[in-house]
Design an enzyme around this catalytic site. Structure first.
Site, PDB file in Angstrom:
ATOM      1  N   ASN A  51       0.757  -1.160  -0.039  1.00  0.00           N
ATOM      2  CA  ASN A  51      -0.013  -0.009  -0.039  1.00  0.00           C
ATOM      3  C   ASN A  51       0.917   1.150   0.143  1.00  0.00           C
ATOM      4  O   ASN A  51       1.986   1.344   0.730  1.00  0.00           O
ATOM      5  CB  ASN A  51      -0.990  -0.075   1.239  1.00  0.00           C
ATOM      6  CG  ASN A  51      -0.694  -0.376   2.571  1.00  0.00           C
ATOM      7  OD1 ASN A  51       0.473  -0.832   2.604  1.00  0.00           O
ATOM      8  ND2 ASN A  51      -1.032   0.137   3.352  1.00  0.00           N
ATOM      9  N   GLU A  64      -3.178  -4.649  -2.800  1.00  0.00           N
ATOM     10  CA  GLU A  64      -3.885  -5.538  -3.749  1.00  0.00           C
ATOM     11  C   GLU A  64      -3.829  -4.769  -5.255  1.00  0.00           C
ATOM     12  O   GLU A  64      -3.521  -5.344  -6.391  1.00  0.00           O
ATOM     13  CB  GLU A  64      -5.098  -5.819  -3.395  1.00  0.00           C
ATOM     14  CG  GLU A  64      -5.294  -6.645  -2.267  1.00  0.00           C
ATOM     15  CD  GLU A  64      -5.655  -6.074  -0.906  1.00  0.00           C
ATOM     16  OE1 GLU A  64      -4.982  -4.779  -0.909  1.00  0.00           O
ATOM     17  OE2 GLU A  64      -6.240  -6.702  -0.015  1.00  0.00           O
ATOM     18  N   CYS A  98     -11.134  -3.154  -3.816  1.00  0.00           N
ATOM     19  CA  CYS A  98      -9.966  -4.090  -4.358  1.00  0.00           C
ATOM     20  C   CYS A  98     -10.727  -5.086  -4.691  1.00  0.00           C
ATOM     21  O   CYS A  98     -10.246  -5.781  -5.707  1.00  0.00           O
ATOM     22  CB  CYS A  98      -8.946  -4.273  -3.343  1.00  0.00           C
ATOM     23  SG  CYS A  98      -7.735  -3.093  -3.104  1.00  0.00           S
TER      24      CYS A  98
HETATM   25  N1  THU Z   1      -5.191  -1.527   2.832  1.00  0.00           N
HETATM   26  C1  THU Z   1      -4.553  -2.403   2.007  1.00  0.00           C
HETATM   27  O1  THU Z   1      -3.639  -2.079   1.212  1.00  0.00           O
HETATM   28  N2  THU Z   1      -5.238  -3.466   1.648  1.00  0.00           N
HETATM   29  C2  THU Z   1      -6.217  -4.136   2.203  1.00  0.00           C
HETATM   30  O2  THU Z   1      -6.564  -5.200   2.272  1.00  0.00           O
HETATM   31  C3  THU Z   1      -6.939  -3.114   3.377  1.00  0.00           C
HETATM   32  C4  THU Z   1      -6.483  -1.739   3.364  1.00  0.00           C
HETATM   33  C5  THU Z   1      -4.306  -0.248   3.235  1.00  0.00           C
HETATM   34  C6  THU Z   1      -5.017   0.945   2.933  1.00  0.00           C
HETATM   35  C7  THU Z   1      -4.317   1.763   3.766  1.00  0.00           C
HETATM   36  O3  THU Z   1      -3.199   2.164   3.450  1.00  0.00           O
HETATM   37  C8  THU Z   1      -4.153   1.083   5.085  1.00  0.00           C
HETATM   38  O4  THU Z   1      -4.401  -0.263   4.866  1.00  0.00           O
HETATM   39  C9  THU Z   1      -5.264   1.356   5.977  1.00  0.00           C
HETATM   40  O5  THU Z   1      -6.664   1.371   5.419  1.00  0.00           O
END
Ligand code: THU
Length: 138
Positions: A51, A64, A98
């Site tokens: 992320n 994702e 996602c």
């Molecule tokens: N996030 C992801 O990257 N994938 C997930 O499956 C859930 C949420 C990230 C987005 C943000 O940077 C952080 O987690 C908190 O929401």
């Protein structure tokens, strides 16, 4: 560990390993919640992503989608499986956005959730996003 039809144990292990390797690279100064994702495509290739947050919060990209977009940019078309890894005791869960982006490239696929203890939970996109809308509707 359970095994999904169409995915070899070796592919499953590799997906998990690459998702776990991706989360330390996450850019998460706001949530402090690093996530790593790895996607396996019909070619057999795996793409990893983390992320990436932004001071303008809505611009954040989840692990994702980062992984999926890298794969698409390299010519992949058909998604077979995704692993999502986090360092916390609680298992991750792909966000709604996602889930829909995964659905663009697979009617169904294996979803492997990995917590900070290295424990895994297996599920499927159809379970996470039932009665879904997809590209074949258009
Ligand atoms: N996030 C992801 O990257 N994938 C997930 O499956 C859930 C949420 C990230 C987005 C943000 O940077 C952080 O987690 C908190 O929401």
């Amino acid at each position: 560990m359970d095994q999904f039809i169409g995915i070899t144990p070796k592919e499953q292990e590799e997906l998990i390993r690459l998702a776990q390797q991706a989360y330390p690279k996450a850019y998460v100064p706001y949530s402090h919640y690093p996530v790593g994702a790895a996607t396996l495509w019909a070619s057999g290739k795996i793409f990893a992503g983390c992320n990436v947050e932004n001071a303008s919060f809505g611009l954040t990209v989840c692990a994702e989608r980062n992984s999926i977009f890298q794969a698409i940019a390299q010519g992949e078309t058909k998604l077979k499986a995704v692993a999502v890894a986090v360092p916390t005791e609680a298992f991750p869960s792909p966000c709604g956005a996602c889930r829909q982006v995964l659905r663009e490239f697979a009617e169904d696929c294996l979803v492997i959730l990995v917590n900070g203890q290295g424990e895994t939970q297996l599920t499927h996109l159809k379970t996470l996003l039932p009665d879904s809308f997809g590209p074949e509707y258009l």
